[in-house]
Design a protein around this motif. Structure first.
Motif, PDB file in Angstrom:
ATOM      1  N   ALA A 147      10.875  -3.175  -2.294  1.00 25.63           N
ATOM      2  CA  ALA A 147      10.123  -2.919  -0.770  1.00 25.63           C
ATOM      3  C   ALA A 147       9.860  -4.485  -0.044  1.00 25.63           C
ATOM      4  N   GLN A 148       9.770  -5.468  -0.816  1.00 19.75           N
ATOM      5  CA  GLN A 148       9.613  -6.662  -0.063  1.00 19.75           C
ATOM      6  C   GLN A 148      11.082  -7.232   0.482  1.00 19.75           C
ATOM      7  N   ARG A 149      12.054  -7.074  -0.378  1.00 21.76           N
ATOM      8  CA  ARG A 149      13.208  -7.272   0.209  1.00 21.76           C
ATOM      9  C   ARG A 149      13.736  -6.667   1.361  1.00 21.76           C
ATOM     10  N   LEU A 150      13.387  -5.378   1.380  1.00 17.77           N
ATOM     11  CA  LEU A 150      13.765  -4.641   2.572  1.00 17.77           C
ATOM     12  C   LEU A 150      12.950  -5.111   3.802  1.00 17.77           C
ATOM     13  N   VAL A 151      11.467  -5.537   3.602  1.00 21.08           N
ATOM     14  CA  VAL A 151      10.839  -5.950   4.763  1.00 21.08           C
ATOM     15  C   VAL A 151      11.529  -7.325   5.125  1.00 21.08           C
ATOM     16  N   SER A 152      11.924  -8.156   4.159  1.00 17.37           N
ATOM     17  CA  SER A 152      12.578  -9.474   4.580  1.00 17.37           C
ATOM     18  C   SER A 152      13.629  -9.123   5.468  1.00 17.37           C
ATOM     19  N   HIS A 153      14.493  -8.147   5.231  1.00 18.21           N
ATOM     20  CA  HIS A 153      15.745  -8.087   6.034  1.00 18.21           C
ATOM     21  C   HIS A 153      15.221  -7.341   7.375  1.00 18.21           C
TER      22      HIS A 153
ATOM     23  N   VAL B   2       9.137  -0.173  13.284  1.00 17.45           N
ATOM     24  CA  VAL B   2       8.330  -0.322  12.056  1.00 17.45           C
ATOM     25  C   VAL B   2       7.894   0.784  10.994  1.00 17.45           C
ATOM     26  N   GLU B   3       7.688   1.860  11.993  1.00 17.73           N
ATOM     27  CA  GLU B   3       7.591   3.282  11.095  1.00 17.73           C
ATOM     28  C   GLU B   3       8.750   3.499  10.237  1.00 17.73           C
ATOM     29  N   MET B   4       9.905   3.274  11.050  1.00 12.93           N
ATOM     30  CA  MET B   4      11.254   3.701   9.906  1.00 12.93           C
ATOM     31  C   MET B   4      11.047   2.804   8.714  1.00 12.93           C
ATOM     32  N   LEU B   5      10.542   1.549   9.007  1.00 12.77           N
ATOM     33  CA  LEU B   5      10.481   0.764   7.700  1.00 12.77           C
ATOM     34  C   LEU B   5       9.610   1.256   6.720  1.00 12.77           C
TER      35      LEU B   5
ATOM     36  N   GLY C 163       8.433   3.978   1.606  1.00 10.23           N
ATOM     37  CA  GLY C 163       7.868   5.217   1.145  1.00 10.23           C
ATOM     38  C   GLY C 163       8.757   5.578   0.112  1.00 10.23           C
ATOM     39  N   GLY C 164      10.257   5.623   0.185  1.00 12.33           N
ATOM     40  CA  GLY C 164      11.152   6.339  -0.651  1.00 12.33           C
ATOM     41  C   GLY C 164      11.550   5.475  -1.664  1.00 12.33           C
ATOM     42  N   LEU C 165      10.932   4.271  -1.838  1.00  9.68           N
ATOM     43  CA  LEU C 165      11.262   3.288  -2.928  1.00  9.68           C
ATOM     44  C   LEU C 165      10.081   3.570  -4.018  1.00  9.68           C
ATOM     45  N   ALA C 166       9.288   4.432  -3.823  1.00  6.60           N
ATOM     46  CA  ALA C 166       7.677   4.372  -4.626  1.00  6.60           C
ATOM     47  C   ALA C 166       8.250   4.641  -5.987  1.00  6.60           C
ATOM     48  N   ALA C 167       9.402   5.984  -6.300  1.00  6.02           N
ATOM     49  CA  ALA C 167       9.711   6.262  -7.412  1.00  6.02           C
ATOM     50  C   ALA C 167      10.857   5.499  -7.986  1.00  6.02           C
ATOM     51  N   SER C 168      11.364   4.324  -7.383  1.00  5.57           N
ATOM     52  CA  SER C 168      12.433   3.461  -7.876  1.00  5.57           C
ATOM     53  C   SER C 168      12.116   2.638  -8.732  1.00  5.57           C
ATOM     54  N   ALA C 169      13.129   2.193  -9.547  1.00  8.89           N
ATOM     55  CA  ALA C 169      12.805   0.815 -10.252  1.00  8.89           C
ATOM     56  C   ALA C 169      12.445  -0.152  -9.515  1.00  8.89           C
ATOM     57  N   GLU C 170      11.421  -1.355 -10.160  1.00 12.59           N
ATOM     58  CA  GLU C 170      11.138  -2.160  -9.313  1.00 12.59           C
ATOM     59  C   GLU C 170      10.671  -1.898  -7.899  1.00 12.59           C
ATOM     60  N   PRO C 171       9.887  -0.978  -7.643  1.00 10.02           N
ATOM     61  CA  PRO C 171       9.587  -0.720  -6.100  1.00 10.02           C
ATOM     62  C   PRO C 171       9.004  -1.736  -5.359  1.00 10.02           C
ATOM     63  N   HIS C 172       8.195  -2.521  -6.099  1.00  7.21           N
ATOM     64  CA  HIS C 172       7.392  -3.599  -5.184  1.00  7.21           C
ATOM     65  C   HIS C 172       8.584  -4.769  -4.686  1.00  7.21           C
TER      66      HIS C 172
ATOM     67  N   LEU D 124       1.082  -1.222  -0.134  1.00  6.95           N
ATOM     68  CA  LEU D 124       0.125   0.184  -0.158  1.00  6.95           C
ATOM     69  C   LEU D 124       0.934   1.100  -0.091  1.00  6.95           C
ATOM     70  N   GLN D 125       1.997   1.131   0.741  1.00 10.24           N
ATOM     71  CA  GLN D 125       2.954   2.348   0.950  1.00 10.24           C
ATOM     72  C   GLN D 125       3.566   2.576  -0.492  1.00 10.24           C
ATOM     73  N   VAL D 126       3.820   1.763  -1.268  1.00 10.23           N
ATOM     74  CA  VAL D 126       4.530   1.746  -2.656  1.00 10.23           C
ATOM     75  C   VAL D 126       3.673   2.255  -3.553  1.00 10.23           C
ATOM     76  N   GLU D 127       2.288   1.951  -3.326  1.00 14.43           N
ATOM     77  CA  GLU D 127       1.152   2.356  -4.214  1.00 14.43           C
ATOM     78  C   GLU D 127       0.577   3.890  -3.954  1.00 14.43           C
ATOM     79  N   GLY D 128       1.300   4.456  -2.815  1.00 18.27           N
ATOM     80  CA  GLY D 128       1.027   5.720  -2.407  1.00 18.27           C
ATOM     81  C   GLY D 128      -0.472   5.929  -1.551  1.00 18.27           C
ATOM     82  N   ARG D 129      -0.884   4.575  -0.886  1.00 23.63           N
ATOM     83  CA  ARG D 129      -2.202   4.791  -0.578  1.00 23.63           C
ATOM     84  C   ARG D 129      -1.811   5.142   1.195  1.00 23.63           C
ATOM     85  N   VAL D 130      -1.506   6.215   1.351  1.00 25.72           N
ATOM     86  CA  VAL D 130      -1.219   6.569   2.642  1.00 25.72           C
ATOM     87  C   VAL D 130      -1.314   8.064   2.745  1.00 25.72           C
TER      88      VAL D 130
END
Length: 199
Positions: A186-192, A166-169, A174-183, A114-120
């Motif tokens: 983002a999921q890789r960052l969540v895994s870490h 979690v809020e830092m996550l 949110g900063g990845l939304a405009a990057s290449a392959e944001p989804h 949702l964050q990557v899609e801008g729904r926040v």
């Protein structure tokens, strides 16, 4: 049928009046299209764009748009309420999950999407509607805290992990939304982060 006076029909009672029909399906379809188009337009161009742009993107007439949303603020508030409801459903599903760890993982991964899609709540929305933005943030933190408390109570998350982590996550995602392959990123960052949260 009785009369109130000779030649004049008696006023209709509630029982005499036909029931109002439910909202037509095409009206609800229009609402969904408008909200989807508004989300895309506001994310791309900000909240100051003309309503006519949203009407064109949604494929409905301007009259239809204003009939459903008389003002731009009404549309923005409806869009925000819809976004907040999606986050609420994610946290509720996480709390209902039989496995506290899987529930937390679901919440972080789904919220990141949702964050990557801008729904926040964006900074622009927060500046325009500060009281609504703060209420959304407070409710979100409370539900997130409940998910974390459950996971800590089950011994699957380290005791030192807090909602701030979690809020830092989410801020990073949110900063990845405009990057290449944001989804994917983002999921890789969540895994870490999940690996670092585990007890």
């Amino acid at each position: 049928m009785g009369t109130s006076r000779i030649g004049a029909p008696a006023p209709a009672t509630d029982r005499d009046r036909p029931a109002l029909p439910p909202m037509r399906r095409d009206a609800e379809d229009n609402r969904r299209r408008i909200l989807r188009a508004a989300h895309e337009c506001f994310r791309e161009r900000g909240l100051d764009l003309p309503m006519a742009v949203v009407a064109r993107r949604s494929g409905v007439g301007t009259a239809t748009l204003y009939r459903r949303f008389p003002t731009k603020d009404a549309l923005v508030m409806e869009l925000f309420a819809d976004s907040a409801a999606q986050y609420g459903k994610v946290f509720d599903a996480a709390l209902a999950h039989a496995d506290p760890w899987r529930g937390m993982e679901y919440a972080l991964r789904r919220c990141s999407i949702l964050q990557v899609e801008g729904r926040v709540c964006s900074p622009e929305f927060a500046a325009r509607f500060p009281s609504h933005a703060e209420r959304h943030a407070r409710e979100g933190r409370e539900k997130l805290a409940a998910v974390l408390d459950r996971a800590r109570g089950a011994g699957v998350v380290r005791a030192g992990i807090t909602t701030d982590d979690v809020e830092m996550l989410f801020e990073a995602v949110g900063g990845l939304a405009a990057s290449a392959e944001p989804h994917r990123r983002a999921q890789r960052l969540v895994s870490h982060l999940l690996a670092s949260f585990a007890a």
